[in-house]
Design a protein around this motif. Structure first.
Motif, short mmCIF file in Angstrom:
data_model
loop_
_atom_site.label_atom_id
_atom_site.label_comp_id
_atom_site.label_asym_id
_atom_site.label_seq_id
_atom_site.Cartn_x
_atom_site.Cartn_y
_atom_site.Cartn_z
N CYS A 5 -30.96 -3.94 -61.14
CA CYS A 5 -31.48 -4.80 -62.20
C CYS A 5 -30.74 -4.52 -63.49
CB CYS A 5 -32.97 -4.57 -62.40
SG CYS A 5 -33.68 -5.72 -63.60
N HIS A 7 -31.51 -6.15 -66.18
CA HIS A 7 -32.45 -6.60 -67.21
C HIS A 7 -31.92 -7.80 -67.99
CE1 HIS A 7 -33.80 -2.68 -66.08
NE2 HIS A 7 -32.89 -2.05 -66.78
N CYS A 24 -38.54 -5.59 -69.37
CA CYS A 24 -37.75 -6.44 -68.50
C CYS A 24 -38.67 -7.34 -67.68
CB CYS A 24 -36.89 -5.59 -67.57
SG CYS A 24 -35.94 -6.58 -66.41
N CYS A 27 -37.90 -6.37 -63.65
CA CYS A 27 -38.37 -5.16 -62.98
C CYS A 27 -39.56 -4.54 -63.69
CB CYS A 27 -37.24 -4.14 -62.87
SG CYS A 27 -36.69 -3.50 -64.47
ZN LIG Z 1 -34.89 -4.94 -65.18
#
Ligand SMILES: [Zn+2]
Length: 47
Positions: A5, A7, A24, A27
């Motif tokens: 991830c 973000h 984020c 996640c």
């Molecule tokens: Zn993330």
């Protein structure tokens, strides 16, 4: 732990001591906005 991830989408949570905290949307991780702009590297503050 999340992996992969980057973000790409975050939402502002709050500001404290002049630091913006964001979460984020991918996640759910919360971190400082500044951390998002700098490349996060492994913490190696070994003492
Ligand atoms: Zn993330």
């Amino acid at each position: 732990m999340t992996s992969g991830c980057t973000h790409p989408r975050t939402e502002f949570i709050y500001r404290e001591d002049g630091v913006d905290y964001v979460r984020c949307l991918g996640c759910g991780q919360v971190f400082e906005a500044e951390d998002l702009e700098t490349v996060p590297v492994a913490e190696d503050d070994g003492e």
